[in-house]
Design a protein around this motif. Structure first.
Motif, short mmCIF file in Angstrom:
data_model
loop_
_atom_site.label_atom_id
_atom_site.label_comp_id
_atom_site.label_asym_id
_atom_site.label_seq_id
_atom_site.Cartn_x
_atom_site.Cartn_y
_atom_site.Cartn_z
N ASN A 41 21.15 -1.22 -13.92
CA ASN A 41 22.28 -1.17 -14.84
C ASN A 41 23.56 -0.72 -14.13
O ASN A 41 24.53 -0.37 -14.78
CB ASN A 41 21.97 -0.28 -16.04
N PHE A 42 23.55 -0.73 -12.80
CA PHE A 42 24.73 -0.44 -11.99
C PHE A 42 24.64 -1.29 -10.74
O PHE A 42 23.61 -1.90 -10.46
CB PHE A 42 24.82 1.06 -11.65
N ASP A 43 25.72 -1.39 -10.00
CA ASP A 43 25.75 -2.23 -8.80
C ASP A 43 24.99 -1.55 -7.66
O ASP A 43 25.30 -0.42 -7.30
CB ASP A 43 27.19 -2.48 -8.37
N ILE A 44 24.00 -2.25 -7.13
CA ILE A 44 23.27 -1.76 -5.96
C ILE A 44 23.26 -2.85 -4.90
O ILE A 44 23.30 -4.04 -5.20
CB ILE A 44 21.83 -1.32 -6.29
N SER A 45 23.19 -2.42 -3.66
CA SER A 45 23.14 -3.38 -2.55
C SER A 45 21.70 -3.85 -2.36
O SER A 45 20.75 -3.27 -2.91
CB SER A 45 23.65 -2.71 -1.27
N GLU A 64 19.68 -1.03 -0.77
CA GLU A 64 19.29 0.00 -1.74
C GLU A 64 18.14 -0.49 -2.61
O GLU A 64 17.19 0.27 -2.87
CB GLU A 64 20.50 0.35 -2.61
#
Length: 66
Positions: A11-15, A18
């Motif tokens: 629910n958030f930007d991850i690479s 990650e």
């Protein structure tokens, strides 16, 4: 995103790196093959990781009653 055959949703930007770290962490904790991982950022700054594993195949046993 798909990482090593595991669907990773957050629910958030991850690479990708990650996401790979989360997949590696969960694989180190369980023995069954992973199907998907959901990563959620909590209000206190901690991360909640939940996963779905593939179930083992089973053999149906028929009960015969007289």
């Amino acid at each position: 995103m798909l990482i090593d055959g595991v669907e990773v949703a957050a629910n958030f930007d991850i690479s990708a790196q990650e996401a790979q770290n989360y997949v590696d962490y969960v694989r180190g904790q369980i023995t069954t093959p992973l199907k998907s991982i959901r990563v959620k950022m909590c209000d206190d700054g901690m991360v909640d990781v939940s996963y779905l594993a593939k179930g083992e195949k089973f053999e149906r046993i028929r009960r015969i009653t007289g």
